[in-house]
Design a protein around this motif. Sequence first.
Motif, short mmCIF file in Angstrom:
data_model
loop_
_atom_site.label_atom_id
_atom_site.label_comp_id
_atom_site.label_asym_id
_atom_site.label_seq_id
_atom_site.Cartn_x
_atom_site.Cartn_y
_atom_site.Cartn_z
N ALA A 1 -38.17 62.81 -17.50
CA ALA A 1 -36.72 63.02 -17.44
C ALA A 1 -36.10 62.58 -18.76
O ALA A 1 -36.37 61.49 -19.23
CB ALA A 1 -36.14 62.21 -16.28
N ALA A 2 -35.27 63.42 -19.31
CA ALA A 2 -34.66 63.10 -20.60
C ALA A 2 -33.84 61.82 -20.53
O ALA A 2 -33.83 61.02 -21.47
CB ALA A 2 -33.79 64.26 -21.08
N GLU A 3 -33.15 61.60 -19.40
CA GLU A 3 -32.34 60.38 -19.27
C GLU A 3 -33.24 59.16 -19.33
O GLU A 3 -32.81 58.08 -19.74
CB GLU A 3 -31.60 60.30 -17.92
CG GLU A 3 -31.01 61.55 -17.38
CD GLU A 3 -31.96 62.41 -16.62
OE1 GLU A 3 -32.75 63.06 -17.30
OE2 GLU A 3 -31.90 62.45 -15.39
N GLY A 4 -34.48 59.34 -18.87
CA GLY A 4 -35.41 58.22 -18.87
C GLY A 4 -35.80 57.78 -20.26
O GLY A 4 -36.41 56.74 -20.44
N VAL A 5 -35.50 58.61 -21.22
CA VAL A 5 -35.73 58.24 -22.62
C VAL A 5 -34.43 57.78 -23.26
O VAL A 5 -34.38 56.78 -23.98
CB VAL A 5 -36.31 59.43 -23.41
CG1 VAL A 5 -36.42 59.09 -24.88
CG2 VAL A 5 -37.66 59.82 -22.86
N ALA A 6 -33.36 58.50 -22.97
CA ALA A 6 -32.08 58.19 -23.60
C ALA A 6 -31.61 56.79 -23.25
O ALA A 6 -31.16 56.04 -24.11
CB ALA A 6 -31.04 59.23 -23.17
N ALA A 7 -31.71 56.44 -21.97
CA ALA A 7 -31.18 55.14 -21.53
C ALA A 7 -31.88 53.96 -22.20
O ALA A 7 -31.22 53.15 -22.86
CB ALA A 7 -31.25 55.04 -20.00
N PRO A 8 -33.21 53.83 -22.06
CA PRO A 8 -33.82 52.66 -22.67
C PRO A 8 -33.71 52.65 -24.19
O PRO A 8 -33.58 51.59 -24.79
CB PRO A 8 -35.29 52.74 -22.23
CG PRO A 8 -35.50 54.10 -21.74
CD PRO A 8 -34.20 54.64 -21.33
N GLU A 9 -33.77 53.81 -24.81
CA GLU A 9 -33.70 53.83 -26.26
C GLU A 9 -32.36 53.35 -26.77
O GLU A 9 -32.26 52.60 -27.74
CB GLU A 9 -33.98 55.24 -26.79
CG GLU A 9 -35.46 55.56 -26.86
CD GLU A 9 -36.20 54.58 -27.73
OE1 GLU A 9 -35.86 54.47 -28.91
OE2 GLU A 9 -37.11 53.90 -27.22
N SER A 10 -31.29 53.80 -26.13
CA SER A 10 -29.98 53.34 -26.60
C SER A 10 -29.78 51.87 -26.26
O SER A 10 -29.24 51.11 -27.06
CB SER A 10 -28.83 54.18 -26.05
OG SER A 10 -29.20 54.86 -24.90
N ALA A 11 -30.25 51.47 -25.08
CA ALA A 11 -30.10 50.06 -24.71
C ALA A 11 -30.84 49.18 -25.71
O ALA A 11 -30.33 48.16 -26.17
CB ALA A 11 -30.66 49.83 -23.30
N ASN A 12 -32.03 49.60 -26.02
CA ASN A 12 -32.87 48.95 -27.00
C ASN A 12 -32.18 48.70 -28.32
O ASN A 12 -32.14 47.61 -28.85
CB ASN A 12 -33.99 49.95 -27.30
CG ASN A 12 -35.27 49.28 -27.31
OD1 ASN A 12 -35.31 48.09 -27.23
ND2 ASN A 12 -36.32 50.06 -27.38
N ASN A 13 -31.68 49.80 -28.87
CA ASN A 13 -31.09 49.71 -30.19
C ASN A 13 -29.79 48.91 -30.15
O ASN A 13 -29.53 48.12 -31.05
CB ASN A 13 -30.84 51.12 -30.74
CG ASN A 13 -30.95 51.14 -32.24
OD1 ASN A 13 -31.74 50.40 -32.81
ND2 ASN A 13 -30.15 51.96 -32.89
N ALA A 14 -28.99 49.12 -29.12
CA ALA A 14 -27.76 48.35 -29.02
C ALA A 14 -28.08 46.86 -28.94
O ALA A 14 -27.49 46.04 -29.63
CB ALA A 14 -26.97 48.78 -27.78
N GLY A 15 -29.08 46.54 -28.13
CA GLY A 15 -29.49 45.15 -27.99
C GLY A 15 -30.01 44.59 -29.30
O GLY A 15 -29.74 43.45 -29.66
N ALA A 16 -30.78 45.41 -30.01
CA ALA A 16 -31.34 44.95 -31.27
C ALA A 16 -30.22 44.60 -32.25
O ALA A 16 -30.31 43.63 -33.00
CB ALA A 16 -32.25 46.01 -31.88
N GLN A 17 -29.17 45.38 -32.25
CA GLN A 17 -28.06 45.10 -33.16
C GLN A 17 -27.27 43.89 -32.73
O GLN A 17 -26.98 43.00 -33.53
CB GLN A 17 -27.12 46.30 -33.23
CG GLN A 17 -27.81 47.57 -33.56
CD GLN A 17 -27.52 48.00 -34.96
OE1 GLN A 17 -27.64 49.15 -35.28
NE2 GLN A 17 -27.15 47.08 -35.80
N THR A 18 -26.86 43.88 -31.47
CA THR A 18 -26.01 42.77 -31.05
C THR A 18 -26.76 41.44 -31.06
O THR A 18 -26.14 40.38 -31.10
CB THR A 18 -25.41 43.00 -29.65
OG1 THR A 18 -26.47 43.27 -28.74
CG2 THR A 18 -24.43 44.14 -29.67
N SER A 19 -28.09 41.50 -31.09
CA SER A 19 -28.80 40.22 -31.15
C SER A 19 -28.61 39.55 -32.50
O SER A 19 -28.95 38.39 -32.66
CB SER A 19 -30.28 40.39 -30.84
OG SER A 19 -30.90 41.15 -31.84
N PHE A 20 -28.03 40.28 -33.44
CA PHE A 20 -27.69 39.65 -34.71
C PHE A 20 -26.49 38.72 -34.57
O PHE A 20 -26.28 37.83 -35.39
CB PHE A 20 -27.32 40.72 -35.75
CG PHE A 20 -28.48 41.25 -36.52
CD1 PHE A 20 -29.20 42.33 -36.06
CD2 PHE A 20 -28.87 40.64 -37.71
CE1 PHE A 20 -30.27 42.82 -36.78
CE2 PHE A 20 -29.94 41.14 -38.44
CZ PHE A 20 -30.64 42.23 -37.96
#
Lengths: 149, 498, 327
Positions: free
Chosen positions: B295-314
Amino acid sequence: MSNILFRQNVLGGLLLVAFGVLGLALGASLDIGTPRRMGPGFFPRILSWLLIGIGAGISLAGARDATAERVLPSAWRPLAMVTIALLCFQLLIDRLGLVAATVAVVGIAALGGRDARWREVAALAALLALGTALLFVKALDLPIPLWGR
Amino acid sequence: MDLFPDIALGFGVAFTPVNLLFCFVGALLGTLIGVLPGIGPLGAIAMLLPITFQFAPVTALIMLAGIYYGAQYGGSTTSILVNLPGETSSVVTCLDGHQMARNGRGGAALAIAALGSFFAGSVATLLIAVASPPLAQLGTMFQAPDYFSLMVLGLVGAVVLAHGSVAKAVGMILLGLLLGLVGTDLNTGRQRYTFGIPELSDGIGFVTLAMGLFGVAQVLVNLEQHAMPRATAIVGSLWPSREELRRSVPATLRGTAIGSLLGVLPGGGAILASFAAYALEKKVSREPGRFGRGAAEGVAAPESANNAGAQTSFIPMLTLGIPSNALMALLVGAMSIFGVVPGPRIVEEQPQLFWGLVASMWIGNAMLLVINLPLIGLWVQLLRIPYRLLYPLILLLCCIGVYALNGSALEVGLMIGFGLLGYALLKLGFEPAPMLLGFVLGPLMEENLRRALAVSRGDASVFFARPISATLLALSLLLLLAVLLPKVGRIRGDAFRE
Amino acid sequence: MRKTASMILAAAVGLLLAGTAMAQERWPSRTITIVGGFPTGAGTDIYSRMLAEPLGKALGVSVIVDNKSGAGGNVGSEFVARARPDGYTLYFGTAGTHAINVALYGKLPFDVIRNFTHVTILGDVPNIMIVNPKVMPNVNSCADLMKLAREKPGQHRFASTGNGASTHLAGAAFTKMTGLDIEHIPYRGTPPAMNAMMSGETQVMWHQSITVMGPIQQGVFKPLAVTTRAPIAALPDLPTVEKACGIPGFESTTWYGLFAPANLPDPILRRLNQEVVAIVSAPEFQKRLNDLGITPMWSTPEEFRRRNEADIEVWRKIVADVGAKLD
């Protein structure tokens, strides 16, 4: 008997039970403590018992399910070859270095496949040995022994 | 708004040719290294750190940040193409990402991951620019009981992750929890399940476990079934279809929100981001059965969460100088070598550094799109290599990746063991993903439970007295009911079957 | 296909064989690795990177840092203890890996004195007693904290970065000598421990100077005292624990040092010692160290070994007093 034992859920459940039992056995020397001051053994013990419980449940359900089929690996050779290949890497990397280990793992693993052609395999092994040596040791400067310590 | 001069300053700094160049170089190098299985952002930065010493601090930091995102994205590439997660956050991408690749939609998966990450990164960068202080505050509010409850919520959510039987998923979570306990007990110093092996005294390495469970096991299963995955077939175009894009948009939005919030939490927060986003998507979807099948959403969701988290962890690191995880600690260390000290005063004392870095975060994200979208074609071509040549390469890379972590051949041995275990689990109808989640969350959960009780001196009501903790526990209960209730109606045996 | 495969095979083999022509006659002629026992980003890593660059220039080869973290540094120590004494593998050790661990762990698979060549000591790393001014607004000195702890026993906690770490032992020694009831809460490493200080879960901490120097300068943490016998250069106005808290004889610092596997050939040892000492004693380098809160030190190999031997006993006593123990 083996008809039941080798059903997917029966085996699966038993695997979980086995881990639970291992957890109990290996963790027997750990202090449990009290719920308020848990010791190192508290969590492991609970988890082990839960594993045993769930595993038993899955197993029983699998045993009672007459429609289930047996689960067996249909080909042992790939399994064995890959395992041996990886073990070779582990044993050779420190003693003989990356080049030897690469050749071993690629060569042996490739030979485990169905359509292995030895010339191709040899070329692949040599190519990858060169490639990984260049990439990981020369380019990335990772501390991996090329020729053994 | 007062923000514009700052942002202008930032872009002024970031857009100099030198900084742009090294942002690009960093992102490129990071991506290439991140693609190598087992080497995630932490490894990539550690490896490339010496190169940056010769630059000016701003340039060096910009390059390091580029390496960080690059490696993050590179890890996603491997997850999608060959089902090898380089680090915790990439595990969830494997679930649907690799399935998409197997369905011939690999290019689309990679593109969705890139676009989703870019969107998330942009939003997160904006958050850093405008909301750093309050977000940092949020991060410092969490104490042990809150973390514990968060982990509980995460673990209940793990059950949602699985698309098979609930009982088997729970079994996997329990097994993962148990494996996670291997190592030294924090409070007492006792060794648990380490057999006296020093390499195990800090626990089983995530990379070792993931390489074995996902990489090696998958190869074994493929070989045994002679099911050479025809991921080589490209179905349709390399670009996502309208349908796939349509489904990805809400998932990306939700994932970004979750990731941005969880990323600020030191420690366990960021790890949960991709898992939580995926589980949320699955729960709100009208066709949960699509998940796990590509499912495409199954890729979109974790990938965006991932990257958002990676940034805000700064954020905690930049605003308070407090590193929230090992990678941030590394960056703080790097900064101290450069003579830069992050903290509340950095915005006033060195505004060009702070805003330059923030601006380059966005530029770095953009660079990733520039670098990776064209590369998609190349990566997908790589999959056309006949499997009989590809799998020895995968095995070799797993071996090297695991060995290079600590120069330990023993870890390779562990990986072999996990590979065999993973193979057995797959044959027996279990899914490795919940186990991995349990593995990561379990020790954190236990640690915080015991810590919470130690701090409250044995008073268990603290979990309900603290508002954050109480809320999280309530959510866990609701989620648990939502998962279990539909099952209760059926015959008991059904719960144990698919 | 066959022909291509054979050609690639031949070419690759040929290139590999050519690569084996590596004669090691003079030291150094290839990359030297400084192994560290702690993760990248830790104090040991920072210092070893600062050292690696100039050392590489002085020796004319590439010097890289490789961290093998685990078991409080024991994984790295063991690796180097077993390595060949050819001058290409060095170890960046600490009082933790080479003295405290001896007392802390029941049995070590190596002997810290006999299995290592001591090259030179590198610096002293004090711990700094810190509080979070937002959490403890009325605490401006060690005396203030002690008063609070006395008035409300059992309501204060100190964070450490793990059982047996210097951050634990310094705090444990403090509480033992003052008789105060401040509970020890261990965390896995610096990030969670720092966060505990931010959230107020713990009120005080004795953290290594390198790690907290930044936050102190930024005003995030307030330093109350330093655990050395004399104030450190980076914070000359900060009193020692001995004076500020009224604990005569209190000292809790750990050193950094450079090691090699045992039986390092003498010429190599002398050259290494000479180059490293030259680097560390240079005024620029000393300033950088001081800014980080590290007190620069250097020595002869013999002096270093003697100091190590003496410290084992010192820490043995402290560890026994405090009752810390690891498996």
